[in-house]
Design a protein around this motif. Structure first.
Motif, short mmCIF file in Angstrom:
data_model
loop_
_atom_site.label_atom_id
_atom_site.label_comp_id
_atom_site.label_asym_id
_atom_site.label_seq_id
_atom_site.Cartn_x
_atom_site.Cartn_y
_atom_site.Cartn_z
N GLY A 256 30.37 19.41 83.87
CA GLY A 256 31.05 20.47 84.80
C GLY A 256 30.40 19.63 86.06
N ILE A 257 31.19 20.71 87.20
CA ILE A 257 30.27 20.31 88.24
C ILE A 257 29.67 21.81 88.47
CG2 ILE A 257 30.90 20.67 90.50
CD1 ILE A 257 33.91 19.29 90.53
N GLY A 258 28.38 21.05 89.11
CA GLY A 258 26.86 21.71 88.98
C GLY A 258 26.90 22.93 90.81
N LEU A 259 26.27 24.31 90.60
CA LEU A 259 25.79 24.64 92.07
C LEU A 259 24.45 24.57 91.86
CD1 LEU A 259 27.36 25.84 94.47
CD2 LEU A 259 27.53 28.03 93.59
N LEU A 260 24.18 24.06 92.30
CA LEU A 260 22.51 23.79 92.43
C LEU A 260 22.26 23.69 94.21
CD1 LEU A 260 23.10 21.08 90.13
CD2 LEU A 260 22.54 23.25 89.52
N PRO A 261 20.72 23.86 94.32
CA PRO A 261 19.85 23.39 95.32
C PRO A 261 20.01 22.65 95.44
CG PRO A 261 18.88 24.06 93.10
CD PRO A 261 20.26 24.75 92.85
N THR A 262 20.17 22.04 96.60
CA THR A 262 19.70 20.64 97.52
C THR A 262 18.50 20.60 97.11
OG1 THR A 262 19.51 21.55 99.76
CG2 THR A 262 22.07 20.95 99.44
N PHE A 263 17.24 21.28 97.52
CA PHE A 263 16.06 20.77 97.40
C PHE A 263 15.33 20.20 96.50
CE2 PHE A 263 15.63 25.01 95.92
CZ PHE A 263 15.01 24.76 95.24
N LEU A 264 16.71 19.54 94.94
CA LEU A 264 16.11 19.59 93.70
C LEU A 264 16.89 18.29 93.62
CD1 LEU A 264 15.08 22.19 91.54
CD2 LEU A 264 13.06 20.70 92.64
N SER A 265 18.62 18.48 93.87
CA SER A 265 19.19 17.74 93.85
C SER A 265 19.28 16.25 94.36
CB SER A 265 20.71 18.58 93.95
OG SER A 265 20.60 19.97 93.27
N ARG A 266 18.87 16.47 95.50
CA ARG A 266 18.84 15.03 96.24
C ARG A 266 17.72 13.77 95.86
NH1 ARG A 266 15.82 18.13 100.40
NH2 ARG A 266 18.35 19.15 101.03
N HIS A 267 16.82 14.25 94.80
CA HIS A 267 16.77 13.69 93.96
C HIS A 267 16.55 12.97 92.88
CE1 HIS A 267 13.22 14.55 96.78
NE2 HIS A 267 13.15 15.83 96.71
N TYR A 268 17.52 13.43 92.66
CA TYR A 268 18.76 13.17 90.84
C TYR A 268 19.70 12.08 91.75
CZ TYR A 268 15.76 16.62 88.58
OH TYR A 268 14.81 17.60 88.33
N GLU A 269 19.25 11.02 91.01
CA GLU A 269 20.32 10.04 91.89
C GLU A 269 21.87 9.65 90.68
OE1 GLU A 269 18.35 5.94 90.09
OE2 GLU A 269 16.86 6.31 91.43
N ALA A 270 21.46 10.27 89.70
CA ALA A 270 22.49 10.24 88.75
C ALA A 270 23.76 11.58 89.55
CB ALA A 270 22.25 10.98 87.29
N LEU A 271 23.35 12.35 90.46
CA LEU A 271 24.24 13.66 91.26
C LEU A 271 25.26 13.16 92.23
CD1 LEU A 271 21.99 16.97 89.94
CD2 LEU A 271 23.94 16.07 88.73
N VAL A 272 26.70 13.03 92.25
CA VAL A 272 27.84 12.92 93.11
C VAL A 272 27.47 14.34 94.15
CG1 VAL A 272 29.17 11.90 93.75
CG2 VAL A 272 28.35 10.83 91.60
N PRO A 273 27.20 14.04 95.31
CA PRO A 273 27.76 15.24 96.11
C PRO A 273 29.80 14.90 95.57
CG PRO A 273 26.01 13.81 97.85
CD PRO A 273 26.67 12.92 96.43
N VAL A 274 30.06 16.81 95.62
CA VAL A 274 31.58 16.98 96.29
C VAL A 274 31.24 17.80 97.01
CG1 VAL A 274 32.57 18.05 94.44
CG2 VAL A 274 31.15 16.80 93.40
N LEU A 275 32.31 17.42 97.87
CA LEU A 275 33.18 17.96 98.98
C LEU A 275 31.81 19.19 99.79
CD1 LEU A 275 35.71 20.36 96.73
CD2 LEU A 275 35.91 18.32 98.79
N HIS A 276 30.54 18.15 99.77
CA HIS A 276 29.39 18.40 100.82
C HIS A 276 29.92 18.73 101.98
CE1 HIS A 276 26.15 17.75 98.83
NE2 HIS A 276 26.81 18.32 97.48
N ASP A 277 31.15 18.34 102.73
CA ASP A 277 31.49 18.91 104.17
C ASP A 277 32.54 20.19 104.35
OD1 ASP A 277 33.64 17.24 102.51
OD2 ASP A 277 34.67 16.45 103.81
N GLN A 278 33.04 20.55 103.10
CA GLN A 278 34.05 21.78 103.09
C GLN A 278 33.30 23.08 102.23
OE1 GLN A 278 37.53 20.98 101.79
NE2 GLN A 278 37.49 18.79 101.49
N PHE A 279 31.92 22.65 101.41
CA PHE A 279 31.35 24.09 101.01
C PHE A 279 29.83 24.21 101.11
CE2 PHE A 279 29.77 26.05 97.74
CZ PHE A 279 30.32 27.56 97.57
N THR A 280 29.60 24.95 101.98
CA THR A 280 27.46 24.71 101.35
C THR A 280 27.09 26.69 101.43
OG1 THR A 280 25.22 23.85 102.25
CG2 THR A 280 26.99 24.94 103.89
#
Length: 329
Positions: A256-280
């Motif tokens: 599914g889509i995870g609602l996750l902290p950016t301080f860790l997520s940016r280090h995980y290459e497998a994770l693709v940002p979703v709607l970052h221009d519309q939601f934080t």
């Protein structure tokens, strides 16, 4: 000029509080330790666990010390056991004795800090910032020991036997000191494989057709985290967990889509940002501790180290290492 150690011992044994001149015998040292521990943790049961005795032993030692001091040192409140005026004066003397004993024990190792510090913190903070920071402290001060409890809860009105608590969202507690450690963001992430199978949302309303990996609604007690989904349309839940590690694993496993902290997520290459221009969603970590606990040098050192590590953004990814995009595409 060297001081006669017998005179130092005599002064410690005759330590008094305010105008109270009643001598404290050597057998009261255990009672002083029990008193200090209860004052710092706010609970007889917590002090008993730390000192390795039962609740009745703590009660008996406190009663013995109060009799020797000629008055009540502690009073019960909704926040746990609190110091009376006499107790606050007694604590100053007890801390002086504690420092004198510690100085004798570390005479061959000047600058060393000793003690046992109990810290409670959310899952991600515990694994990725607190644990590495405390490990470095223990390497420098081998006699400084830690209990690190991983939990995601609100700051409690009644203290729970922790010297320090790291909580999410500004705490509303009385008779405690709180400091902002850092601000962070929660954002949406998914794997390429999940998006290929289910489609990439182009706007927030598209999320109605997707599954969310997040905390278990009925088990979530942190208002700040509960409010995080209020800006999202209703989404069916895929894999819910009170562990951030499980949320990451579910998301990287295409669940599914995870609602996750950016301080860790940016280090995980497998994770693709979703709607970052519309939601934080902005959140923050706060450090909370009893005033009595923060007077302990070991607790002060620990709080300072955690604060400095948070300011540096000193995150470590060892507990669950990044999964390459090749393995998850």
């Amino acid at each position: 000029m060297h001081k006669d150690p017998r005179k130092l011992q005599h002064r410690c044994a005759l330590a008094h509080t305010g105008s109270m001149q009643r001598p404290i015998d050597y057998h009261h040292l255990e009672s002083l330790i029990a008193f200090l521990t209860v004052a710092r943790l706010g609970r007889y049961t917590a002090a008993a666990n730390v000192l390795g005795v039962n609740h009745s032993t703590i009660s008996r030692r406190i009663a013995s010390l109060q009799q020797a001091m000629g008055g009540r040192l502690l009073t019960r409140s909704a926040q746990g056991w609190e110091l009376t005026d006499l107790g606050r004066r007694a604590m100053a003397s007890a801390e002086a004795i504690e420092r004198a004993v510690a100085a004798i024990g570390s005479a061959d190792e000047p600058g060393q800090v000793t003690g046992h510090v109990r810290v409670a913190a959310p899952d991600a903070f515990s694994a990725h910032l607190a644990a590495p920071t405390l490990a470095k402290l223990h390497e420098i001060h081998p006699q400084l020991l830690f209990d690190l409890v991983s939990e995601t809860t609100r700051a409690r009105q009644g203290r729970t036997g922790m010297d320090l608590e790291i909580v999410i969202g500004q705490p509303q507690v009385r008779r405690a000191v709180s400091h902002l450690l850092l601000k962070y963001e929660l954002r949406l992430y998914a794997t390429k494989r999940y998006l290929d199978l289910h489609g990439t949302p182009g706007k927030l309303e598209d999320l109605r057709e997707h599954a969310l990996n997040y905390y278990i609604d009925t088990a979530l007690t942190v208002d700040k985290l509960d409010d995080a989904t209020s800006g999202l349309p209703p989404m069916r839940r895929a894999i819910s967990s009170n562990s951030i590690a499980v949320q990451y694993s579910a998301t990287m496993g295409h669940g599914g889509i995870g609602l996750l902290p950016t301080f860790l997520s940016r280090h995980y290459e497998a994770l693709v940002p979703v709607l970052h221009d519309q939601f934080t969603y902005e959140s923050e970590y706060w450090l909370v501790g009893r005033e009595e606990a923060l007077r302990n040098p070991a607790v002060q050192l620990t709080a300072t180290a955690l604060h400095e590590a948070a300011e540096r953004g000193d995150w470590h990814l060892a507990p669950f290492a990044p999964v390459s995009s090749a393995a998850n595409s």
